[in-house]
Write a protein that holds these residues in place. Structure first.
Motif, mmCIF file in Angstrom:
data_model
loop_
_atom_site.group_PDB
_atom_site.id
_atom_site.type_symbol
_atom_site.label_atom_id
_atom_site.label_comp_id
_atom_site.label_asym_id
_atom_site.label_seq_id
_atom_site.Cartn_x
_atom_site.Cartn_y
_atom_site.Cartn_z
ATOM 1 N N LEU A 1 0.664 -1.053 0.004
ATOM 2 C CA LEU A 1 -0.027 0.032 -0.225
ATOM 3 C C LEU A 1 0.786 1.321 0.150
ATOM 4 C CD1 LEU A 1 -2.804 1.195 0.208
ATOM 5 C CD2 LEU A 1 -2.376 1.215 2.947
ATOM 6 N N GLY A 2 0.638 2.211 -0.973
ATOM 7 C CA GLY A 2 1.396 3.512 -1.123
ATOM 8 C C GLY A 2 0.724 4.551 -0.260
ATOM 9 N N THR A 3 1.307 5.288 0.585
ATOM 10 C CA THR A 3 0.604 6.540 1.383
ATOM 11 C C THR A 3 1.488 7.567 1.391
ATOM 12 O OG1 THR A 3 1.980 5.994 3.386
ATOM 13 C CG2 THR A 3 0.016 4.576 3.126
ATOM 14 N N ALA A 4 0.668 8.744 1.774
ATOM 15 C CA ALA A 4 1.368 9.850 2.147
ATOM 16 C C ALA A 4 1.308 9.890 3.656
ATOM 17 C CB ALA A 4 0.498 10.944 1.430
ATOM 18 N N HIS A 5 2.501 10.492 4.154
ATOM 19 C CA HIS A 5 2.693 10.303 5.683
ATOM 20 C C HIS A 5 1.982 11.348 6.522
ATOM 21 C CE1 HIS A 5 5.622 7.142 4.723
ATOM 22 N NE2 HIS A 5 6.617 8.062 4.289
ATOM 23 N N SER B 1 -1.716 11.894 5.627
ATOM 24 C CA SER B 1 -2.922 11.737 5.092
ATOM 25 C C SER B 1 -3.722 11.050 5.793
ATOM 26 C CB SER B 1 -2.530 11.040 3.690
ATOM 27 O OG SER B 1 -3.967 10.802 2.956
ATOM 28 N N LYS B 2 -4.997 11.465 6.203
ATOM 29 C CA LYS B 2 -5.979 10.843 6.826
ATOM 30 C C LYS B 2 -6.506 9.564 6.369
ATOM 31 C CE LYS B 2 -9.984 11.368 9.628
ATOM 32 N NZ LYS B 2 -10.624 10.023 9.205
ATOM 33 N N GLN B 3 -6.721 9.897 4.789
ATOM 34 C CA GLN B 3 -7.152 8.967 3.900
ATOM 35 C C GLN B 3 -6.425 7.555 3.974
ATOM 36 O OE1 GLN B 3 -8.719 10.254 0.192
ATOM 37 N NE2 GLN B 3 -8.134 8.389 -0.799
ATOM 38 N N SER B 4 -5.032 7.978 4.041
ATOM 39 C CA SER B 4 -3.976 6.790 4.094
ATOM 40 C C SER B 4 -4.074 5.853 5.522
ATOM 41 C CB SER B 4 -2.491 7.105 3.869
ATOM 42 O OG SER B 4 -2.341 7.754 2.837
ATOM 43 N N VAL B 5 -4.318 6.854 6.554
ATOM 44 C CA VAL B 5 -4.438 5.990 7.793
ATOM 45 C C VAL B 5 -5.834 5.133 7.839
ATOM 46 C CG1 VAL B 5 -4.772 6.230 10.461
ATOM 47 C CG2 VAL B 5 -3.377 7.928 9.003
ATOM 48 N N ASP B 6 -6.958 5.939 7.435
ATOM 49 C CA ASP B 6 -8.108 4.861 7.199
ATOM 50 C C ASP B 6 -8.066 3.911 6.201
ATOM 51 O OD1 ASP B 6 -9.228 6.912 8.540
ATOM 52 O OD2 ASP B 6 -10.217 8.046 6.970
ATOM 53 N N GLU B 7 -7.205 3.759 5.163
ATOM 54 C CA GLU B 7 -7.022 2.766 4.230
ATOM 55 C C GLU B 7 -6.099 1.684 4.805
ATOM 56 O OE1 GLU B 7 -8.238 1.000 0.825
ATOM 57 O OE2 GLU B 7 -8.798 2.915 1.511
ATOM 58 N N VAL B 8 -5.196 2.081 5.486
ATOM 59 C CA VAL B 8 -4.489 0.860 6.565
ATOM 60 C C VAL B 8 -5.349 -0.053 7.101
ATOM 61 C CG1 VAL B 8 -2.829 0.556 8.079
ATOM 62 C CG2 VAL B 8 -2.203 2.302 6.379
ATOM 63 N N GLU B 9 -6.162 0.672 7.991
ATOM 64 C CA GLU B 9 -7.118 0.085 8.685
ATOM 65 C C GLU B 9 -8.117 -0.972 8.018
ATOM 66 O OE1 GLU B 9 -10.219 1.030 12.492
ATOM 67 O OE2 GLU B 9 -9.376 2.733 11.333
ATOM 68 N N ILE C 1 2.827 -8.092 8.773
ATOM 69 C CA ILE C 1 2.614 -6.415 8.428
ATOM 70 C C ILE C 1 4.184 -5.878 8.366
ATOM 71 C CG2 ILE C 1 1.773 -4.276 9.007
ATOM 72 C CD1 ILE C 1 -0.673 -5.723 10.436
ATOM 73 N N CYS C 2 4.458 -5.178 7.252
ATOM 74 C CA CYS C 2 5.635 -4.594 7.062
ATOM 75 C C CYS C 2 5.486 -3.153 7.125
ATOM 76 C CB CYS C 2 6.501 -5.003 5.661
ATOM 77 S SG CYS C 2 6.688 -6.744 5.569
ATOM 78 N N VAL C 3 6.286 -2.406 7.773
ATOM 79 C CA VAL C 3 6.218 -0.875 7.708
ATOM 80 C C VAL C 3 7.566 -0.097 7.350
ATOM 81 C CG1 VAL C 3 4.466 -0.826 9.372
ATOM 82 C CG2 VAL C 3 6.913 -0.885 10.323
ATOM 83 N N GLU C 4 7.247 1.026 6.645
ATOM 84 C CA GLU C 4 8.619 1.671 6.127
ATOM 85 C C GLU C 4 9.092 2.416 7.303
ATOM 86 O OE1 GLU C 4 9.737 5.670 3.533
ATOM 87 O OE2 GLU C 4 7.899 4.646 2.968
ATOM 88 N N LEU C 5 9.792 1.606 8.002
ATOM 89 C CA LEU C 5 10.547 2.180 9.322
ATOM 90 C C LEU C 5 11.697 1.234 9.513
ATOM 91 C CD1 LEU C 5 7.488 2.747 11.708
ATOM 92 C CD2 LEU C 5 8.866 4.513 10.727
ATOM 93 N N GLY D 1 3.603 10.046 9.832
ATOM 94 C CA GLY D 1 3.604 8.574 10.182
ATOM 95 C C GLY D 1 2.384 8.171 11.037
ATOM 96 N N ASP D 2 1.172 8.692 10.997
ATOM 97 C CA ASP D 2 0.144 7.792 11.729
ATOM 98 C C ASP D 2 -0.328 6.700 10.810
ATOM 99 O OD1 ASP D 2 -0.003 9.512 14.039
ATOM 100 O OD2 ASP D 2 -1.710 10.856 13.327
#
Length: 407
Positions: A37-41, A43-51, A62-66, A118-119
């Motif tokens: 999943l590509g996100t903007a760090h 973006s509320k929409q990105s947070v919702d889409e992760v969930e 689950i892998c995270v870009e950290l 990063g949310d």
């Protein structure tokens, strides 16, 4: 980049019957489904889409870009309270800390009160922990990335890039929701780096291209785990294209984890610098007499030390820090490991320890020059730069006077 082996060609698609509003890449590695999943760090929409994706996919991993250190700081709400800035300066890691603070501050400025930078990563970690699923940090250690990018450019290039970073602190970005969504375009990072001069291409390669390979390899390794049937990776959207190119082959990460060694001329310069001044004073004494030699040595002390102390005074440093700047500057001429800025900042970080609120207000305080004196974290870096700048100016003045007397 050296590849060890290749597998089947990359296959970019959306799984049948699967929908997402965000930039997305679907891959199969062996029998494992990999959803990236590509996100903007910010973006509320990105947070919702992760969930939504975690709830729908119920991934095994689950892998995270950290990187590991950044993931610890994300998970630990008391991270800033535990940060010992005196230890940071003592171990000479101030450049790494400052670079990290600038980048995180810039992200915070383009965010809003509702969403913190990063949310979406925090959401992925929190949900992964609650589901008792492995959460894997797949990015390279930030210190390694910064050291590799820093080691690829010369002194003046470092000053150019660093001034650009500092300038970003003084700018307030009012970014609309539409602009934030544009950050999810695959081409945003490429567009950003296309605007800097070609000679900084090596920096772009380290920060973007190398990390694309690193992220792809770590995600691939997670997918090859014995228990992984479904993997979800949450990454910045700008990395999707690079991950697609590399995820279906094995890459040697040891090469990407190497930290550049000191170049031969760096080692020689440590010797040449004190040798030049010792020789200059010695030759002046021999050719013009002891009084002339002592006069030049005195100028080295009061000009170089005085300008370093003046820098510390302008920074409104503690009196002890000002005194140390004055003493250290001339000593550093003959013992280069001692830097006026480093010693005075070390003193300042011990005498005036930053508070938690100083770290929390960096983004706001850095919008004005006054904030650099108000915020204890920013103030320490000010105490680092100004005495060092004054000491450097003093070096050129004294060297100029010495050479002028000889010729």
């Amino acid at each position: 980049m050296r590849s060890i082996k290749k597998t089947a060609p990359a296959r970019k698609s959306t799984k049948k019957g699967f929908k997402t509003t965000e930039p997305y890449l679907f891959q199969t590695i062996g029998k494992t489904e990999v959803h990236i999943l590509g996100t903007a760090h910010v973006s509320k929409q990105s947070v919702d889409e992760v969930e939504k994706m975690i709830q729908k996919l119920k991934p095994d991993v689950i892998c995270v870009e950290l990187c590991e250190s950044r993931m610890k700081s994300v998970e630990d709400p008391d991270y800033l309270k535990k940060l010992d800035i005196f230890k940071v300066f003592k171990e000479r890691k101030m450049w790494l800390l400052l670079s990290s603070l600038i980048l995180s501050s810039f992200q915070k400025k383009i965010g809003n009160k509702e969403i913190k930078p990063g949310d979406e990563m925090r959401k992925a970690i929190t949900m992964g922990r609650s589901l008792k699923k492995p959460v894997v940090p797949v990015d390279r250690e930030i210190q390694t990335t910064l050291k590799r990018s820093w080691g690829n450019v010369g002194f003046f290039s470092k000053m150019y890039l660093f001034s650009a970073l500092l300038a970003s602190l003084l700018v307030r970005e009012d970014v609309s929701d539409d602009k934030i969504e544009e950050m999810k375009s695959d081409d945003v990072l490429k567009d950003l780096f296309s605007q800097i001069p070609k000679k900084y291409e090596s920096v772009k390669h380290v920060i973007i291209d190398e990390r694309d390979v690193y992220l792809a390899e770590k995600i691939r390794q997670a997918a090859e785990g014995k228990s992984a049937k479904t993997v979800l990776a949450v990454v910045g959207a700008g990395h999707l294209a690079g991950i697609e190119k590399n995820i279906q082959k094995v890459n040697d990460l040891a090469v990407l984890d190497e930290v550049p060694k000191r170049k031969w001329w760096d080692n020689i310069s440590i010797i040449l610098y004190p040798t030049f001044f010792a020789g200059l004073i010695g030759y002046t004494t021999w050719s013009q007499g002891g009084e002339a030699g002592m006069d030049l040595f005195s100028k080295l002390i009061y000009i170089k030390g005085g300008l370093a102390a003046l820098g510390a005074l302008i920074a409104w440093a503690h009196p002890i820090s000002i005194l140390l700047a004055f003493i250290t500057a001339p000593i550093g001429t003959f013992v280069p490991i001692f830097k006026a800025g480093w010693v005075s900042a070390l003193s300042e970080s011990y005498l005036r320890k930053p508070l938690v609120e100083d770290f929390e207000h960096i983004a706001d305080d850095s919008e004005s020059f006054g904030g650099f004196w108000k915020n204890r974290v920013l103030h320490i870096f000010l105490v680092f730069f100004l005495p060092q700048f004054g000491s450097t100016i003093g070096t050129f003045i004294v060297a100029g006077k010495g050479l002028k007397n000889l010729f």
